[in-house]
Design a protein around this motif. Structure first.
Motif, short mmCIF file in Angstrom:
data_model
loop_
_atom_site.label_atom_id
_atom_site.label_comp_id
_atom_site.label_asym_id
_atom_site.label_seq_id
_atom_site.Cartn_x
_atom_site.Cartn_y
_atom_site.Cartn_z
N VAL A 1 82.42 74.89 50.55
CA VAL A 1 82.14 75.63 49.32
C VAL A 1 80.65 75.93 49.24
O VAL A 1 79.83 75.05 49.49
CB VAL A 1 82.55 74.83 48.06
CG1 VAL A 1 82.39 75.68 46.80
CG2 VAL A 1 83.96 74.30 48.18
N VAL A 2 80.30 77.16 48.88
CA VAL A 2 78.91 77.57 48.69
C VAL A 2 78.80 78.23 47.32
O VAL A 2 79.63 79.08 46.97
CB VAL A 2 78.46 78.55 49.79
CG1 VAL A 2 77.09 79.13 49.47
CG2 VAL A 2 78.44 77.85 51.15
N ALA A 3 77.77 77.85 46.56
CA ALA A 3 77.55 78.44 45.23
C ALA A 3 76.09 78.80 45.05
O ALA A 3 75.20 78.08 45.50
CB ALA A 3 77.99 77.44 44.14
N ASP A 4 75.85 79.92 44.40
CA ASP A 4 74.49 80.42 44.15
C ASP A 4 74.33 80.63 42.66
O ASP A 4 74.89 81.56 42.07
CB ASP A 4 74.30 81.73 44.92
CG ASP A 4 72.92 82.35 44.70
OD1 ASP A 4 72.07 81.70 44.07
OD2 ASP A 4 72.69 83.48 45.16
N GLY A 5 73.57 79.74 42.01
CA GLY A 5 73.44 79.76 40.56
C GLY A 5 72.53 80.86 40.05
O GLY A 5 71.65 81.36 40.75
N MET A 6 72.75 81.20 38.79
CA MET A 6 71.91 82.20 38.12
C MET A 6 71.79 81.80 36.66
O MET A 6 72.69 81.17 36.09
CB MET A 6 72.54 83.60 38.24
CG MET A 6 73.92 83.67 37.67
SD MET A 6 74.73 85.22 38.06
CE MET A 6 76.16 85.10 36.97
N GLY A 7 70.64 82.11 36.09
CA GLY A 7 70.42 81.78 34.68
C GLY A 7 69.04 81.20 34.48
O GLY A 7 68.48 80.56 35.37
#
Length: 214
Positions: A39-45
């Protein structure tokens, strides 16, 4: 199926912090029901929002997949692998969204996500946003996911070429992400893998910096 998995992450040249997160689970950690999960996740905010969103996602994702797979009788089917990925995306969305609702400073945070679940030569790929999956087979490298982004919608409609989309100032505007709304629908596909295949899961931190040929 024998899998060899490598992973790396870097904050890159733009941000001071790294909002990318990943998780890798082998067959033993998944009760030998599948051969592996990545699993790969790229956060934003703003503030720490992106970092929190991606962290929540990679922490919750594997446990939901495990729960769904162990709740099925016998060996997992295509349908159960697809269900596991879809349910994981939805539950991660719920976790991120509810966290943002509880803290006004985190409102609007979210994360992209791409995941691969592999069993007996079958790969199930799920994604939300513009984190991508690529397949390298017999020297041919191709993108197997399509970004959920504003420019990709224009590419599909024939309004932009792929090169124009890559240069557009709107290329980072995504149209689907985990946590920005009360629900999300991932895109899922399944295909057969072959000996020697390589899957690449990555964020736009790689694809915005490195061309496909490289």
């Amino acid at each position: 199926m024998s899998l060899s998995i490598g992973y790396s992450t870097d904050k890159g040249l733009v941000r001071r912090t790294n909002q990318d997160r990943y998780a890798v689970y082998d067959t033993a950690q998944l009760d030998r029901r599948v051969d592996g999960l990545a699993v790969v996740a790229d956060g934003m905010g703003g503030r720490a929002g992106g970092e929190i969103a991606s962290k929540l996602t990679v922490e919750n994702f594997p446990s939901v997949v495990y729960r769904v797979l162990t709740g099925t009788d016998g060996a997992p089917s295509d349908e159960s692998m697809e269900e596991a990925l879809r349910e994981a995306m939805r539950e991660c969305n719920r976790a991120v969204y509810e966290k943002a609702q509880d803290d006004s400073g985190l409102r609007g945070m979210g994360t992209t996500c791409v995941a691969a679940l592999i069993r007996n030569g079958r790969a199930a790929i799920a994604h939300v946003g513009d984190s991508r999956a690529y397949l390298l087979r017999n020297g041919q490298f191709r993108q197997i996911t399509q970004d959920h982004s504003l420019v990709q919608e224009h590419v599909r409609a024939g309004d932009l070429s792929r090169s124009e989309a890559q240069a557009s100032r709107y290329r980072n505007v995504i149209t689907r992400a985990i946590g920005v709304g009360s629900s999300v629908e991932p895109e899922i596909q399944l295909f057969d893998m072959e000996d020697g295949d390589t899957l690449l899961l990555c964020t736009d931190g790689l694809t915005n910096m490195v061309k496909d040929q490289e």
